[in-house]
Design a protein around this motif. Structure first.
Motif, PDB file in Angstrom:
ATOM      1  N   GLY A 132       0.782  -1.230   0.000  1.00 10.34           N
ATOM      2  CA  GLY A 132       0.000   0.000   0.000  1.00 10.34           C
ATOM      3  C   GLY A 132       0.808   1.272   0.000  1.00 10.34           C
ATOM      4  N   ALA A 133       2.151   1.184   0.011  1.00  8.85           N
ATOM      5  CA  ALA A 133       2.968   2.394   0.046  1.00  8.85           C
ATOM      6  C   ALA A 133       2.920   3.126  -1.297  1.00  8.85           C
ATOM      7  CB  ALA A 133       4.403   2.044   0.399  1.00  8.85           C
ATOM      8  N   SER A 134       2.868   4.456  -1.235  1.00  5.33           N
ATOM      9  CA  SER A 134       2.911   5.274  -2.453  1.00  5.33           C
ATOM     10  C   SER A 134       4.342   5.460  -2.928  1.00  5.33           C
ATOM     11  CB  SER A 134       2.276   6.642  -2.187  1.00  5.33           C
ATOM     12  OG  SER A 134       0.951   6.511  -1.736  1.00  5.33           O
ATOM     13  N   GLY A 135       5.306   5.400  -2.010  1.00  8.99           N
ATOM     14  CA  GLY A 135       6.711   5.578  -2.351  1.00  8.99           C
ATOM     15  C   GLY A 135       7.579   5.437  -1.123  1.00  8.99           C
ATOM     16  N   TYR A 136       8.876   5.781  -1.299  1.00  4.37           N
ATOM     17  CA  TYR A 136       9.838   5.605  -0.219  1.00  4.37           C
ATOM     18  C   TYR A 136      10.788   6.791  -0.197  1.00  4.37           C
ATOM     19  CZ  TYR A 136       8.171   0.836  -0.891  1.00  4.37           C
ATOM     20  OH  TYR A 136       7.372  -0.270  -1.032  1.00  4.37           O
ATOM     21  N   THR A 137      11.259   7.129   0.976  1.00  6.53           N
ATOM     22  CA  THR A 137      12.240   8.204   1.136  1.00  6.53           C
ATOM     23  C   THR A 137      13.516   7.606   1.719  1.00  6.53           C
ATOM     24  OG1 THR A 137      10.490   9.831   1.520  1.00  6.53           O
ATOM     25  CG2 THR A 137      12.728  10.448   2.172  1.00  6.53           C
ATOM     26  N   ALA A 159       8.745   4.146   4.285  1.00  2.73           N
ATOM     27  CA  ALA A 159       7.673   4.202   3.293  1.00  2.73           C
ATOM     28  C   ALA A 159       6.701   5.337   3.622  1.00  2.73           C
ATOM     29  CB  ALA A 159       6.930   2.871   3.264  1.00  2.73           C
ATOM     30  N   TYR A 160       5.975   5.779   2.587  1.00  3.65           N
ATOM     31  CA  TYR A 160       4.954   6.794   2.819  1.00  3.65           C
ATOM     32  C   TYR A 160       3.740   6.529   1.929  1.00  3.65           C
ATOM     33  CZ  TYR A 160       6.640   9.046  -1.488  1.00  3.65           C
ATOM     34  OH  TYR A 160       7.009   9.322  -2.781  1.00  3.65           O
ATOM     35  N   LYS A 161       2.606   7.078   2.379  1.00  3.22           N
ATOM     36  CA  LYS A 161       1.389   7.134   1.574  1.00  3.22           C
ATOM     37  C   LYS A 161       1.055   8.588   1.302  1.00  3.22           C
ATOM     38  CE  LYS A 161      -1.039   2.892   2.901  1.00  3.22           C
ATOM     39  NZ  LYS A 161      -2.298   2.342   3.477  1.00  3.22           N
ATOM     40  N   THR A 162       0.527   8.826   0.149  1.00  5.61           N
ATOM     41  CA  THR A 162       0.091  10.179  -0.175  1.00  5.61           C
ATOM     42  C   THR A 162      -1.416  10.266   0.033  1.00  5.61           C
ATOM     43  OG1 THR A 162       1.858  10.391  -1.823  1.00  5.61           O
ATOM     44  CG2 THR A 162       0.043  11.981  -1.933  1.00  5.61           C
ATOM     45  N   VAL A 163      -1.823  11.085   0.977  1.00  2.41           N
ATOM     46  CA  VAL A 163      -3.234  11.254   1.322  1.00  2.41           C
ATOM     47  C   VAL A 163      -3.589  12.732   1.242  1.00  2.41           C
ATOM     48  CG1 VAL A 163      -5.029  10.844   3.050  1.00  2.41           C
ATOM     49  CG2 VAL A 163      -3.080   9.267   2.851  1.00  2.41           C
ATOM     50  N   GLY A 205      -2.842  14.766  -0.938  1.00  2.00           N
ATOM     51  CA  GLY A 205      -1.684  15.541  -1.365  1.00  2.00           C
ATOM     52  C   GLY A 205      -0.580  15.637  -0.329  1.00  2.00           C
ATOM     53  N   LYS A 206      -0.744  14.964   0.785  1.00  2.00           N
ATOM     54  CA  LYS A 206       0.247  15.011   1.851  1.00  2.00           C
ATOM     55  C   LYS A 206       0.869  13.623   2.056  1.00  2.00           C
ATOM     56  CE  LYS A 206      -0.653  19.308   2.780  1.00  2.00           C
ATOM     57  NZ  LYS A 206       0.354  20.397   2.561  1.00  2.00           N
ATOM     58  N   LYS A 207       2.195  13.592   2.409  1.00  2.00           N
ATOM     59  CA  LYS A 207       2.894  12.340   2.681  1.00  2.00           C
ATOM     60  C   LYS A 207       2.716  11.943   4.136  1.00  2.00           C
ATOM     61  CE  LYS A 207       6.573  12.884  -0.751  1.00  2.00           C
ATOM     62  NZ  LYS A 207       8.020  13.099  -0.957  1.00  2.00           N
ATOM     63  N   VAL A 208       2.291  10.726   4.316  1.00  3.26           N
ATOM     64  CA  VAL A 208       2.164  10.161   5.655  1.00  3.26           C
ATOM     65  C   VAL A 208       3.154   9.000   5.757  1.00  3.26           C
ATOM     66  CG1 VAL A 208       0.621   9.123   7.330  1.00  3.26           C
ATOM     67  CG2 VAL A 208      -0.262  10.794   5.699  1.00  3.26           C
ATOM     68  N   TYR A 209       4.102   9.087   6.692  1.00  5.82           N
ATOM     69  CA  TYR A 209       5.210   8.138   6.767  1.00  5.82           C
ATOM     70  C   TYR A 209       4.984   7.020   7.770  1.00  5.82           C
ATOM     71  CZ  TYR A 209       8.148  11.274   4.013  1.00  5.82           C
ATOM     72  OH  TYR A 209       8.676  12.034   3.011  1.00  5.82           O
ATOM     73  N   GLY A 210       5.564   5.878   7.442  1.00  2.00           N
ATOM     74  CA  GLY A 210       5.670   4.791   8.396  1.00  2.00           C
ATOM     75  C   GLY A 210       6.977   4.911   9.159  1.00  2.00           C
ATOM     76  N   GLU A 211       7.336   3.869   9.904  1.00  2.00           N
ATOM     77  CA  GLU A 211       8.563   3.894  10.701  1.00  2.00           C
ATOM     78  C   GLU A 211       9.805   3.776   9.807  1.00  2.00           C
ATOM     79  OE1 GLU A 211       8.850   1.621  14.405  1.00  2.00           O
ATOM     80  OE2 GLU A 211       6.804   0.924  13.987  1.00  2.00           O
ATOM     81  N   TYR A 212      10.922   4.281  10.334  1.00  3.76           N
ATOM     82  CA  TYR A 212      12.203   4.102   9.665  1.00  3.76           C
ATOM     83  C   TYR A 212      12.595   2.624   9.668  1.00  3.76           C
ATOM     84  CZ  TYR A 212      13.297   9.130   9.795  1.00  3.76           C
ATOM     85  OH  TYR A 212      13.289  10.490   9.611  1.00  3.76           O
ATOM     86  N   SER A 213      13.309   2.234   8.629  1.00  5.03           N
ATOM     87  CA  SER A 213      13.905   0.899   8.616  1.00  5.03           C
ATOM     88  C   SER A 213      15.054   0.846   9.611  1.00  5.03           C
ATOM     89  CB  SER A 213      14.445   0.581   7.219  1.00  5.03           C
ATOM     90  OG  SER A 213      15.571   1.423   6.944  1.00  5.03           O
TER      91      SER A 213
END
Length: 350
Positions: free
Chosen positions: A70-75, A112-116, A118-126
């Protein structure tokens, strides 16, 4: 009352997510109902796992990780001065970090992040991943000095953890040592022998692991060890074999009359058997000899020494036509008046 309850629920969820490391957009950017939706989405952003790397060169590292559902992308982040700074975003599960210094350790994290809305919502760091770039290719390799059983190599200093030394052994390059310095002495070599060497630099990820990154090999250098002044038993054995073979060819009398000689109580059927019996039993102590020929020896004059003895054999066969066994070699015997020592003594036996 209902709006108050929703607001309270949103605040509670936001607080829970902040505790897990998820990033929630500020409340002033949107209404409380939108924030509630974002908080709910953030709760489903998974943590990046499986972060690994592949060092591509002395300036590039490729990071790879497992896909987050479900991730939109990664940073991607890299540590500098004790802080993880953002390098960039990507949609896939691979990211190549470029323009890095050679032979340097780097630390990375990904989330990882999701775009909701128009905003990025991040999960935890690896988890942190430590790796390094490759060193440069080693340059300036040369042979500094050569001994009878050793070769000293030296080269130009570059950034790395250590240098690995390789030797061409029977057509295969094998690592024979390592050093943190810019020189290395290869020991236990044979005298008067040609050898080939090359090196390459190594960078370790950190001091506790053995995950190594290597630079390209240097050019190959060739060195020939010096001749040894020390005469070995192998030298004596080789000389004795050569002179014995030469004397056999000169022994015309024995080739014609060997069956007439005393057989030492043992039958023999061939000339070769006769020679073998003689060589196994005749010594200066058990046979007569006319003279002891002695020649000082050094490794550099070994071949000349053999030629001198061959000329003595020629003289002996011309003088004694019935000589049938002539060669016995040993170190100069005690009491033999030879100057200078050391020398080899060759007995011509009858």
């Amino acid at each position: 009352m209902k709006n108050g309850m929703k607001k309270t629920a949103a605040v509670v969820m936001a607080a829970m997510l902040i505790g897990t490391g998820a990033v929630v957009p500020a409340a002033e950017d949107m209404g409380i109902f939108s924030q509630t939706a974002i908080v709910a989405e953030a709760a489903s952003v998974g943590k990046v796992t499986g972060l690994k790397s592949k060092t591509l060169s002395n300036s590039e590292i490729q990071l790879n990780w497992s896909k987050v559902k479900g991730a939109s992308g990664y940073t991607v982040y890299m540590r500098k001065n004790g802080k993880y700074n953002k390098l960039g975003d990507c949609k896939g599960t691979s990211y190549t970090v470029k323009k890095l210094p050679n032979a340097t350790r780097e630390n990375f994290k990904v989330r990882a992040y999701k775009t909701v809305k128009g905003k990025k919502v991040y999960g935890e760091y690896s988890a942190n991943w430590n790796t390094a770039t490759n060193p440069q290719a080693c340059k300036g390799l040369k042979v500094s000095s050569v001994g009878t059983d050793s070769v000293k190599l030296s080269w130009t200093k570059i950034g790395c953890t250590n240098y690995r030394i390789y030797q061409n052994i029977k057509g295969e390059w094998k690592e024979i040592g390592k050093t943190t310095g810019t020189s290395y002495t290869v020991k236990k070599l044979a005298p008067a022998t040609k050898y080939q060497f090359k090196i390459r630099a190594c960078k370790q990820d950190d001091k506790k692991t053995n995950n190594n990154h290597y630079g390209k090999y240097s050019g190959v250098v060739t060195a020939t060890t010096k001749k040894s002044d020390k005469i070995t038993q192998a030298d004596i054995d080789a000389m004795k074999a050569e002179l014995t073979a030469y004397s056999r060819e000169k022994a015309e009398y024995i080739k014609k009359h060997y069956t007439e000689f005393w057989k030492y109580g043992t039958d023999f059927n061939t000339l070769e058997e006769f020679f073998e019996l003689k060589e196994g039993s005749v010594t200066p102590e058990t046979a007569s000899y006319d003279a002891v020929y002695t020649v000082p020896y050094t490794q550099s004059s070994l071949s000349d020494t053999i030629e001198v003895y061959k000329s003595e054999l020629d003289y002996l066969y011309n003088k004694y036509g019935n000589t049938y066994y002539v060669v016995y070699i040993q170190d100069c015997p005690s009491g033999n008046n030879v100057n200078p020592n050391p020398c080899w003594a060759v007995y011509f036996l009858y």
